[in-house]
Design an enzyme around this catalytic site. Sequence first.
Site, PDB file in Angstrom:
ATOM      1  N   GLU A 118       6.189 -34.204  74.419  1.00 32.84           N
ATOM      2  CA  GLU A 118       6.983 -33.486  75.408  1.00 32.84           C
ATOM      3  C   GLU A 118       7.701 -34.461  76.354  1.00 32.84           C
ATOM      4  O   GLU A 118       8.865 -34.254  76.715  1.00 32.84           O
ATOM      5  CB  GLU A 118       6.092 -32.547  76.240  1.00 32.84           C
ATOM      6  CG  GLU A 118       5.326 -31.532  75.403  1.00 32.84           C
ATOM      7  CD  GLU A 118       3.915 -31.982  75.046  1.00 32.84           C
ATOM      8  OE1 GLU A 118       2.985 -31.164  75.156  1.00 32.84           O
ATOM      9  OE2 GLU A 118       3.750 -33.163  74.652  1.00 32.84           O
ATOM     10  N   CYS A 130      -0.891 -30.912  77.318  1.00 33.35           N
ATOM     11  CA  CYS A 130      -2.135 -31.336  77.971  1.00 33.35           C
ATOM     12  C   CYS A 130      -2.115 -31.003  79.460  1.00 33.35           C
ATOM     13  O   CYS A 130      -1.063 -30.869  80.075  1.00 33.35           O
ATOM     14  CB  CYS A 130      -2.380 -32.826  77.754  1.00 33.35           C
ATOM     15  SG  CYS A 130      -1.157 -33.902  78.515  1.00 33.35           S
ATOM     16  N   ARG A 157      -3.562 -43.533  51.792  1.00 37.09           N
ATOM     17  CA  ARG A 157      -4.166 -44.592  52.622  1.00 37.09           C
ATOM     18  C   ARG A 157      -3.317 -44.852  53.872  1.00 37.09           C
ATOM     19  O   ARG A 157      -3.845 -45.146  54.940  1.00 37.09           O
ATOM     20  CB  ARG A 157      -4.310 -45.881  51.810  1.00 37.09           C
ATOM     21  CG  ARG A 157      -5.378 -45.811  50.735  1.00 37.09           C
ATOM     22  CD  ARG A 157      -5.491 -47.138  49.991  1.00 37.09           C
ATOM     23  NE  ARG A 157      -6.525 -47.063  48.946  1.00 37.09           N
ATOM     24  CZ  ARG A 157      -6.892 -48.075  48.187  1.00 37.09           C
ATOM     25  NH1 ARG A 157      -6.308 -49.268  48.351  1.00 37.09           N
ATOM     26  NH2 ARG A 157      -7.830 -47.930  47.270  1.00 37.09           N
ATOM     27  N   THR A 178     -19.627 -49.969  44.990  1.00 32.35           N
ATOM     28  CA  THR A 178     -18.182 -50.084  44.764  1.00 32.35           C
ATOM     29  C   THR A 178     -17.667 -51.426  45.251  1.00 32.35           C
ATOM     30  O   THR A 178     -16.868 -52.091  44.579  1.00 32.35           O
ATOM     31  CB  THR A 178     -17.442 -48.933  45.476  1.00 32.35           C
ATOM     32  OG1 THR A 178     -17.865 -47.689  44.925  1.00 32.35           O
ATOM     33  CG2 THR A 178     -15.938 -49.062  45.312  1.00 32.35           C
ATOM     34  N   LEU A 230      -8.667 -52.237  49.271  1.00 34.22           N
ATOM     35  CA  LEU A 230      -8.556 -51.117  50.224  1.00 34.22           C
ATOM     36  C   LEU A 230      -7.321 -51.232  51.118  1.00 34.22           C
ATOM     37  O   LEU A 230      -7.330 -50.827  52.278  1.00 34.22           O
ATOM     38  CB  LEU A 230      -9.829 -51.002  51.083  1.00 34.22           C
ATOM     39  CG  LEU A 230     -11.139 -50.816  50.315  1.00 34.22           C
ATOM     40  CD1 LEU A 230     -12.290 -50.621  51.292  1.00 34.22           C
ATOM     41  CD2 LEU A 230     -11.057 -49.647  49.341  1.00 34.22           C
ATOM     42  N   ARG A 232      -0.547 -51.218  48.472  1.00 32.08           N
ATOM     43  CA  ARG A 232       0.279 -52.103  47.653  1.00 32.08           C
ATOM     44  C   ARG A 232       1.413 -51.353  46.958  1.00 32.08           C
ATOM     45  O   ARG A 232       2.421 -51.951  46.611  1.00 32.08           O
ATOM     46  CB  ARG A 232      -0.589 -52.812  46.601  1.00 32.08           C
ATOM     47  CG  ARG A 232      -1.700 -53.627  47.213  1.00 32.08           C
ATOM     48  CD  ARG A 232      -2.554 -54.339  46.172  1.00 32.08           C
ATOM     49  NE  ARG A 232      -3.236 -53.426  45.257  1.00 32.08           N
ATOM     50  CZ  ARG A 232      -4.348 -52.753  45.561  1.00 32.08           C
ATOM     51  NH1 ARG A 232      -4.886 -52.879  46.770  1.00 32.08           N
ATOM     52  NH2 ARG A 232      -4.927 -51.960  44.683  1.00 32.08           N
ATOM     53  N   GLU A 263     -13.803 -43.091  49.270  1.00 30.10           N
ATOM     54  CA  GLU A 263     -13.433 -43.491  47.916  1.00 30.10           C
ATOM     55  C   GLU A 263     -14.600 -44.160  47.210  1.00 30.10           C
ATOM     56  O   GLU A 263     -14.403 -44.900  46.252  1.00 30.10           O
ATOM     57  CB  GLU A 263     -12.234 -44.445  47.943  1.00 30.10           C
ATOM     58  CG  GLU A 263     -10.895 -43.758  47.950  1.00 30.10           C
ATOM     59  CD  GLU A 263      -9.760 -44.668  47.510  1.00 30.10           C
ATOM     60  OE1 GLU A 263     -10.040 -45.761  46.967  1.00 30.10           O
ATOM     61  OE2 GLU A 263      -8.594 -44.301  47.720  1.00 30.10           O
ATOM     62  N   THR A 319     -22.126 -42.446  46.935  1.00 31.86           N
ATOM     63  CA  THR A 319     -21.523 -42.241  48.259  1.00 31.86           C
ATOM     64  C   THR A 319     -20.870 -40.863  48.351  1.00 31.86           C
ATOM     65  O   THR A 319     -21.004 -40.163  49.361  1.00 31.86           O
ATOM     66  CB  THR A 319     -20.492 -43.336  48.553  1.00 31.86           C
ATOM     67  OG1 THR A 319     -21.121 -44.616  48.449  1.00 31.86           O
ATOM     68  CG2 THR A 319     -19.913 -43.186  49.950  1.00 31.86           C
TER      69      THR A 319
END
Length: 339
Positions: free
Chosen positions: A46, A71, A182, A194, A202, A205, A284, A289
């Site tokens: 705003e 807010c 990501r 993993t 992670l 690319r 992931e 997990t």
Amino acid sequence: MSRAILMAKNGLKSHFPNPMVGCVIVHKNKVISQGITSPYTGPHAEVNAINNLKDKSVLSRCTLYVTLEPCAHYGNTPPCANLITSHNIPLVVIGVLDPNPKVAGKGIQILEKAGTKVITHVLEKDCMELHKRFLVNQIAKRPYFILKWAQTTNGFIAPPIKNRTNYWISSLLAKQRSHQWRNEEHAILIGANTLLHDNPKLNIRLWTGENPVPIYIDKDLSIPTNKSLFGIHEKIYCIVDFKYAPSNLKQSNIQYLPVNFNNELAKQIATALFEQKISSVIVEGGAKTLNLFLETGLWDEIRLFESKGNINKGVKAPNFNATLSSIEYLDNTVLSIFK
């Protein structure tokens, strides 16, 4: 409101842990200004929309559309509701109310007390989808969890470790979509196996944008810190059992988060990450997990890639019951979204 939503979707994720809000100002059925949330600690949508106007005297004859209730409290910036009333904007249209106890209708009260007409719940479902991370943060006091994996049609997510080098189940388009995700989420989480066996980076690319914050689970700190991701990311979180946690919880680019591995691990991880102001997490990890979160019911979305593949033994895909939300085809890969 549709335009405000679209603008917010195109915003970068540097606003985390704040919600990415969109705001549009209309005069005589014409958009004359618009704004989105600035990077964290900066002005809200705003404020940016109002400040983009050179002639602010016109605001007293305008309608302001905003995806989330303005807010009503002093934080890093003054209350947006007060700014709106100071310019005598006669009509404010709001998509979804803010569940934050510091706001929660108080923004609307400020506006209406000043004589501003307020219309709420406009395109509310779309605004809730836009602000789903923030809403879960505020209501459930945890990050928004997305469980993501690829599996073969016969139910495997990975071959045996000895056959795992350069093995990829889904299509290149699916891999690109994963990198797009990501860029959209705050953090990405994997398990010890993993990290140890797949050595993932992670990072992004196959898409342009900002890397997510990596999080890995390492109960007894047995994973060597010479893996690829440690040389790529400026900040990494490690979930460790409190019995093995180092005395110095911040070492180099690793921040250690001690939890009790013998007691509701997924919930403790969620709490620890929420305390670090992590807004959303892509999980992931491998089957162990993923099942950790599935069995606890601690997830908001499942994003499942499925391709034929040629795996006949290895790691079995998780089992779950959920409602299918959408389906998409990416070359030879089917993407199913469950919520």
